[in-house]
Design a protein around this motif. Structure first.
Motif, PDB file in Angstrom:
ATOM      1  N   THR A 136       0.848  -1.187   0.000  1.00  0.00           N
ATOM      2  CA  THR A 136       0.000   0.000   0.000  1.00  0.00           C
ATOM      3  C   THR A 136       0.884   1.237   0.000  1.00  0.00           C
ATOM      4  OG1 THR A 136      -1.747  -1.138   1.245  1.00  0.00           O
ATOM      5  CG2 THR A 136      -1.830   1.266   1.170  1.00  0.00           C
ATOM      6  N   TYR A 149      -4.801   6.236  -0.174  1.00  0.00           N
ATOM      7  CA  TYR A 149      -4.060   4.981  -0.147  1.00  0.00           C
ATOM      8  C   TYR A 149      -4.320   4.195  -1.430  1.00  0.00           C
ATOM      9  CZ  TYR A 149      -3.663   6.216   4.741  1.00  0.00           C
ATOM     10  OH  TYR A 149      -3.407   6.889   5.899  1.00  0.00           O
ATOM     11  N   PHE A 150      -3.258   3.624  -1.982  1.00  0.00           N
ATOM     12  CA  PHE A 150      -3.344   2.861  -3.223  1.00  0.00           C
ATOM     13  C   PHE A 150      -2.787   1.458  -3.003  1.00  0.00           C
ATOM     14  CE2 PHE A 150      -3.027   7.308  -4.419  1.00  0.00           C
ATOM     15  CZ  PHE A 150      -4.022   7.438  -5.384  1.00  0.00           C
ATOM     16  N   SER A 151      -3.547   0.450  -3.402  1.00  0.00           N
ATOM     17  CA  SER A 151      -3.089  -0.934  -3.283  1.00  0.00           C
ATOM     18  C   SER A 151      -3.551  -1.802  -4.444  1.00  0.00           C
ATOM     19  CB  SER A 151      -3.575  -1.548  -1.968  1.00  0.00           C
ATOM     20  OG  SER A 151      -5.001  -1.484  -1.879  1.00  0.00           O
ATOM     21  N   PRO A 158       0.801   6.104  -8.563  1.00  0.00           N
ATOM     22  CA  PRO A 158       0.818   6.307  -7.116  1.00  0.00           C
ATOM     23  C   PRO A 158       2.233   6.383  -6.534  1.00  0.00           C
ATOM     24  CG  PRO A 158      -0.773   4.624  -7.690  1.00  0.00           C
ATOM     25  CD  PRO A 158       0.032   4.895  -8.926  1.00  0.00           C
ATOM     26  N   GLN A 175      -6.435   9.979 -11.265  1.00  0.00           N
ATOM     27  CA  GLN A 175      -7.799   9.668 -10.811  1.00  0.00           C
ATOM     28  C   GLN A 175      -8.546  10.926 -10.350  1.00  0.00           C
ATOM     29  OE1 GLN A 175      -7.490   6.473  -7.907  1.00  0.00           O
ATOM     30  NE2 GLN A 175      -7.131   4.939  -9.501  1.00  0.00           N
TER      31      GLN A 175
END
Length: 283
Positions: A136, A149-151, A158, A175
């Motif tokens: 993440t 948060y990016f996962s 990201p 985004q």
């Protein structure tokens, strides 16, 4: 592990190919460590030493989160790169080339060279789902004033956003958001790791040197940023099962990239000194 941008003869060693790197083999332990890696500029190179020591100690990592330089270290590790190989890649990189002046409205430096470098080693199409370990990354939404948060999905946008120091680098448009350095609001992202229930090891690379001299405006600016980042980690440090914060990092500045070997060694030695405590977390 063969990345899309590398041939078999060019690709770096993975951890399973490096001597002593056995900790990620399936079935070695039932419980694994979760790692939260802070930002810290060049001091973030110490993360590579920490990861190398964990491999040597055969302590398995189950998930990672990262901000800024910690995001970069976490990404390469989750992708299967051996920490010492990442150090060699860094030492072979021209840092001035990555800081080409842009002088735009939103930042002094462009991220194009950084993006090309990451794409060359990781692969331009790499996705979170392609990684060997769950990861993440945290970035800061500059307009909403919140951590994001990016996962899942594409990884490079990201990653670039998480390490885009505001004012210095242009925000990353992604985004529908304008994203900058994740450490601005969360420089020790433990939140994504808490639901996993595994021991959380926080690695913080910004110990405060209370005897530091501030003779120039540049030093004052560095100190101001460091204090701001440290303030948002206080409560998060308390949420870690174990905090690794090598005190020798106090003597280094955020742009000390030429001292990469020293910074790596500090993280490595500090982690080995905590071997018994780390093993106890998995007992």
């Amino acid at each position: 592990m063969a990345f899309p941008s590398a041939t078999d003869n060019q690709r770096p060693k993975t951890r399973n190919e490096e001597p002593g790197a056995k900790n990620q083999k399936q079935g070695t332990r039932s419980q694994k460590l979760s790692l939260a890696l802070s930002g810290g500029g060049a001091r973030g190179i110490a993360h590579l030493g920490v990861l190398a020591a964990l491999d040597e100690l055969e302590l398995p990592v189950g998930a990672l989160s990262g901000a800024s330089s910690g995001a970069i270290a976490a990404t390469f590790y989750a992708a299967g790169f051996a920490p010492r190989e990442v150090l060699r890649l860094l030492q072979a990189t021209s840092i001035p080339r990555l800081t080409r002046p842009l002088f735009g409205r939103n930042g002094l430096l462009g991220l194009e060279a950084v993006e090309q470098l990451l794409a060359r080693h990781l692969g331009a199409a790499l996705r979170f789902e392609d990684l060997r370990l769950p990861l993440t990354l945290v970035a800061t939404d500059l307009e909403a004033g919140e951590s994001v948060y990016f996962s899942h999905g594409p990884l490079l946008p990201p990653l670039l956003a998480s390490s885009a120091v505001p004012i210095v680098y242009r925000p990353v448009e992604y985004q529908g958001r304008r994203l900058v350095d994740g450490g601005l609001l969360n420089n020790l992202p433990v939140e994504p790791l808490l639901p996993l229930g595994a021991p959380i090891v926080g690695v913080h690379c910004n110990p405060i040197n209370r005897e530091a001299k501030l003779p120039t405006l540049r030093r004052v600016m560095e100190r101001t940023l460091q204090l701001a980042l440290s303030a948002n980690t206080t409560a998060r440090k308390a949420q870690c099962t174990l905090l690794l914060e090598p005190p020798l990092l106090q003597q280094y500045r955020p742009l000390d990239f030429r001292k990469a070997s020293e910074l790596f060694e500090i993280g490595y030695r500090h982690t080995l000194e905590q071997a018994a405590t780390l093993r106890a977390l998995l007992s």
